[in-house]
Enzyme design. Structure first.
Site, PDB file in Angstrom:
ATOM      1  CB  VAL A  11      -0.957  -0.007   1.219  1.00  0.00           C
ATOM      2  CG1 VAL A  11      -1.607   1.348   1.419  1.00  0.00           C
ATOM      3  CG2 VAL A  11      -2.015  -1.076   1.023  1.00  0.00           C
ATOM      4  CG  PHE A 150     -11.349   0.962  -0.896  1.00  0.00           C
ATOM      5  CD1 PHE A 150     -12.114   0.107  -0.107  1.00  0.00           C
ATOM      6  CD2 PHE A 150     -11.376   2.310  -0.619  1.00  0.00           C
ATOM      7  CE1 PHE A 150     -12.907   0.606   0.919  1.00  0.00           C
ATOM      8  CE2 PHE A 150     -12.159   2.822   0.406  1.00  0.00           C
ATOM      9  CZ  PHE A 150     -12.928   1.969   1.179  1.00  0.00           C
ATOM     10  CG  LEU A 151      -4.004  -0.677  -3.045  1.00  0.00           C
ATOM     11  CD1 LEU A 151      -3.418  -2.071  -2.986  1.00  0.00           C
ATOM     12  CD2 LEU A 151      -2.894   0.344  -3.240  1.00  0.00           C
ATOM     13  CG  ASN A 209     -11.307  -5.952   2.395  1.00  0.00           C
ATOM     14  OD1 ASN A 209     -11.473  -5.566   1.245  1.00  0.00           O
ATOM     15  ND2 ASN A 209     -10.149  -5.889   3.008  1.00  0.00           N
ATOM     16  CG  PHE A 250     -15.068 -10.150  -5.690  1.00  0.00           C
ATOM     17  CD1 PHE A 250     -14.198 -10.648  -4.720  1.00  0.00           C
ATOM     18  CD2 PHE A 250     -14.648  -9.105  -6.480  1.00  0.00           C
ATOM     19  CE1 PHE A 250     -12.949 -10.098  -4.545  1.00  0.00           C
ATOM     20  CE2 PHE A 250     -13.395  -8.544  -6.311  1.00  0.00           C
ATOM     21  CZ  PHE A 250     -12.535  -9.043  -5.339  1.00  0.00           C
ATOM     22  CB  ALA A 253     -16.700 -21.711  -7.090  1.00  0.00           C
ATOM     23  CB  CYS A 261      -6.701  -7.684   2.670  1.00  0.00           C
ATOM     24  SG  CYS A 261      -5.391  -6.492   2.429  1.00  0.00           S
ATOM     25  CE  LYS A 264      -4.233  -7.032   7.467  1.00  0.00           C
ATOM     26  NZ  LYS A 264      -5.209  -5.957   7.653  1.00  0.00           N
ATOM     27  CE  LYS A 322      -5.030  -9.888  -5.668  1.00  0.00           C
ATOM     28  NZ  LYS A 322      -6.115  -8.944  -5.675  1.00  0.00           N
TER      29      LYS A 322
HETATM   30  P1  NAD Z   1       3.254  -4.614   4.194  1.00  0.00           P
HETATM   31  O1  NAD Z   1       3.517  -5.569   5.292  1.00  0.00           O
HETATM   32  O2  NAD Z   1       3.501  -5.010   2.781  1.00  0.00           O
HETATM   33  O3  NAD Z   1       4.081  -3.254   4.457  1.00  0.00           O
HETATM   34  C1  NAD Z   1       4.167  -2.606   5.683  1.00  0.00           C
HETATM   35  C2  NAD Z   1       5.506  -1.879   5.720  1.00  0.00           C
HETATM   36  O4  NAD Z   1       5.538  -0.986   6.830  1.00  0.00           O
HETATM   37  C3  NAD Z   1       6.716  -2.814   5.891  1.00  0.00           C
HETATM   38  O5  NAD Z   1       7.642  -2.605   4.842  1.00  0.00           O
HETATM   39  C4  NAD Z   1       7.293  -2.411   7.256  1.00  0.00           C
HETATM   40  O6  NAD Z   1       8.692  -2.538   7.339  1.00  0.00           O
HETATM   41  C5  NAD Z   1       6.858  -0.966   7.358  1.00  0.00           C
HETATM   42  N1  NAD Z   1       6.821  -0.395   8.719  1.00  0.00           N
HETATM   43  C6  NAD Z   1       6.332  -0.949   9.861  1.00  0.00           C
HETATM   44  N2  NAD Z   1       6.463  -0.079  10.890  1.00  0.00           N
HETATM   45  C7  NAD Z   1       7.025   1.066  10.396  1.00  0.00           C
HETATM   46  C8  NAD Z   1       7.397   2.301  10.960  1.00  0.00           C
HETATM   47  N3  NAD Z   1       7.205   2.595  12.241  1.00  0.00           N
HETATM   48  N4  NAD Z   1       7.972   3.222  10.136  1.00  0.00           N
HETATM   49  C9  NAD Z   1       8.184   2.973   8.832  1.00  0.00           C
HETATM   50  N5  NAD Z   1       7.845   1.790   8.241  1.00  0.00           N
HETATM   51  C10 NAD Z   1       7.268   0.851   9.010  1.00  0.00           C
HETATM   52  O7  NAD Z   1       1.738  -4.176   4.382  1.00  0.00           O
HETATM   53  P2  NAD Z   1       0.667  -3.813   3.240  1.00  0.00           P
HETATM   54  O8  NAD Z   1       0.208  -5.040   2.554  1.00  0.00           O
HETATM   55  O9  NAD Z   1       1.153  -2.664   2.453  1.00  0.00           O
HETATM   56  O10 NAD Z   1      -0.543  -3.324   4.165  1.00  0.00           O
HETATM   57  C11 NAD Z   1      -0.464  -2.125   4.930  1.00  0.00           C
HETATM   58  C12 NAD Z   1      -1.855  -1.809   5.468  1.00  0.00           C
HETATM   59  O11 NAD Z   1      -2.744  -1.535   4.373  1.00  0.00           O
HETATM   60  C13 NAD Z   1      -2.502  -2.934   6.248  1.00  0.00           C
HETATM   61  O12 NAD Z   1      -3.288  -2.380   7.277  1.00  0.00           O
HETATM   62  C14 NAD Z   1      -3.393  -3.601   5.232  1.00  0.00           C
HETATM   63  O13 NAD Z   1      -4.494  -4.264   5.818  1.00  0.00           O
HETATM   64  C15 NAD Z   1      -3.854  -2.418   4.426  1.00  0.00           C
HETATM   65  N6  NAD Z   1      -4.241  -2.741   3.042  1.00  0.00           N
HETATM   66  C16 NAD Z   1      -3.506  -3.630   2.320  1.00  0.00           C
HETATM   67  C17 NAD Z   1      -3.860  -3.908   0.998  1.00  0.00           C
HETATM   68  C18 NAD Z   1      -3.075  -4.912   0.169  1.00  0.00           C
HETATM   69  O14 NAD Z   1      -3.577  -5.299  -0.874  1.00  0.00           O
HETATM   70  N7  NAD Z   1      -1.888  -5.324   0.590  1.00  0.00           N
HETATM   71  C19 NAD Z   1      -4.955  -3.253   0.417  1.00  0.00           C
HETATM   72  C20 NAD Z   1      -5.654  -2.323   1.170  1.00  0.00           C
HETATM   73  C21 NAD Z   1      -5.291  -2.071   2.492  1.00  0.00           C
END
Ligand code: NAD
Length: 436
Positions: A11, A150-151, A209, A250, A253, A261, A264, A322
């Site tokens: 994200v 929402f990506l 979600n 969505f 099957a 996401c 959790k 995926k």
């Molecule tokens: P990720 O685990 O890929 O990335 C999180 C990053 O944050 C890591 O690189 C980590 O080292 C860094 N980090 C942690 N603490 C830090 C700090 N104090 N300072 C700087 N960097 C720090 O996570 P993600 O998949 O990008 O998801 C992030 C959030 O977005 C989550 O809450 C997730 O639910 C939400 N989200 C994810 C998606 C998805 O498709 N991955 C989509 C929408 C929302």
């Protein structure tokens, strides 16, 4: 406008580069020094179509920077976004330690008014916690806001640059104006920005979600029924998806949903329900149906071999949760691998992008092959778990000459059963009738 992005995961990196593309000056921070060093050298640490080009375009013109120092990124920034992980805690709730630590670091680094925005998926009420932490460490004025993301992985760049909507939860007019300006790049095709109160914005992300996951679990349950009664879930899917009240998306099957996401976020939403004495029975059923579904594919393989896969060589096609991502968090492939390994099978996996993550996170779990056909060489069965484009139209003649056995398991219903059978294979799909 100067923007700081805390976290450069799926994200943070996509949206940080996206805001730079809208013309802002963006500094992305991560505590992972290796990740930052790679980004500074122009290397993209995750697989996401179009991301390399987006990052390059914006670093080249000097609008996108990377650092390990929060202080450096936050100094002078008008908007600071938190995009760190919110994994599942021990009791199923969202573990907020990374978000709250980021809030503390941001508070300590503020040099003037800024809007501190949670982009991470966080339970209702988290913005209040962020506000309290920041207030305890800074004398500067600030506002908090929620801007859930929402990506979807695999198409994240497009989703960010051309979102269906942008949700902003805020109560401070100055914060709302700044966030509208941050998203000016999406305004060309009409106002897609929805402003609401902070709690509603936080809940909207979980609602989205949970709704999407509900559709998948609903179809997976019906697929099991279709198998039992001799119907074809693919025909049923088309039959209901063409109804505009239902829509076609969505409704597929398959081998169950995974990823970082849906699982959790469902657990966190259920926890919020329990905390507030509102049992969320639909969400609970969605999660349980998915846990059941993740075992269906492995069970089908076991059944084909009379319950005994000891000594069988089985190719697993697709390891990412995926297509078009290298993310293996809670991937259904891991469940299938666990089931078949427990039965004594020798497994050979192939995935176009996720193999480095499998090797790093689960060393020795599964033999990895250089391509799909190398994985199938000498195999008794091929099991498709992730429907990458390159795996959707296998060369059946080539498989006939390579494989030892003749069982093909289509965990995503992307192959044509008649073609597969005509080539002399046993075909097994998900919910495609008694014989399939
Ligand atoms: P990720 O685990 O890929 O990335 C999180 C990053 O944050 C890591 O690189 C980590 O080292 C860094 N980090 C942690 N603490 C830090 C700090 N104090 N300072 C700087 N960097 C720090 O996570 P993600 O998949 O990008 O998801 C992030 C959030 O977005 C989550 O809450 C997730 O639910 C939400 N989200 C994810 C998606 C998805 O498709 N991955 C989509 C929408 C929302």
């Amino acid at each position: 406008m100067k923007i700081a992005m805390i976290g450069t995961g799926y994200v943070g990196l996509v949206s940080g580069a996206g805001f730079a593309d809208f013309g802002h000056d963006v500094t992305c921070v991560d505590i992972d020094a290796d990740r930052v060093a790679r980004l500074k050298q122009g290397e993209i640490p995750i697989h996401e179509p179009g991301l390399g080009e987006l990052v390059k375009r914006n670093t080249t013109v000097g609008r996108l920077h990377f650092t390990t120092h929060t202080v450096e990124a936050v100094a002078g920034a008008q908007i600071v976004l938190i995009a760190v992980g919110t994994p599942t805690g021990e009791d199923g709730s969202a573990d907020l330690q990374y978000v709250l630590e980021a809030a503390r670091q941001i508070g300590a680094a503020l040099t003037g008014y800024a809007v501190i925005v949670t982009k991470s998926t966080v339970p209702v009420g988290t913005s209040d916690k962020v506000r309290a932490i920041v207030a305890s460490v800074t004398m500067h004025p600030f506002a908090v806001a929620s801007n859930p993301e929402f990506l979807k992985e695999g198409d994240a760049v497009n989703d960010f640059l051309k979102p269906a909507r942008v949700v902003i939860g805020a109560d401070d007019p100055r914060a709302i104006d700044l966030l509208r300006d941050a998203y000016r790049g999406v305004m060309r095709t009409g106002d897609r920005i929805q402003v609401m109160d902070i709690r509603s914005a936080e809940l909207t992300k979980y609602a989205a979600n949970a709704m999407l996951a509900t559709r998948i679990s609903f179809m997976n349950e019906l697929a099991r029924l279709a198998d039992a009664v001799g119907a074809d879930i693919e025909a049923v899917r088309k039959g209901i998806g063409s109804d505009p009240r239902i829509g076609a998306k969505f409704l597929f099957a398959g081998a169950g949903f995974g990823g970082s996401c849906f699982p959790k976020d469902l657990r966190a939403l259920l926890h919020t329900g329990r905390e507030n004495d509102v049992p969320l029975q639909v969400v609970d059923a969605v999660e349980r149906a998915n846990e059941r579904q993740k075992k269906v594919l492995g069970e089908r393989v076991l059944a084909h071999f009379g319950g005994n896969v000891a000594g069988k060589r089985i190719a697993i096609w697709g390891l990412a949760f995926k297509p078009e991502t290298d993310d293996i968090r809670e991937s259904p492939a891991l469940t299938v691998i666990e089931q078949l390994r427990a039965g004594g099978a020798t497994l050979v996996g192939y995935d176009p992008a996720a193999m480095p993550n499998v090797a790093a996170q689960y060393p020795g779990l599964i033999e990895l092959a250089t391509d799909a056909y190398a994985a199938a060489r000498g195999a008794d069965a091929v099991v498709l778990v992730t429907e990458w484009h390159e795996l959707r139209h296998p060369d059946l003649a080539r498989l006939t000459s390579l494989m030892r056995g003749k069982a093909l398991f289509d965990g995503r219903n992307v192959w044509t059963p008649q073609e597969v059978r005509a080539a002399g294979f046993d075909y097994y799909g998900i919910g495609r009738g008694r014989t399939a």
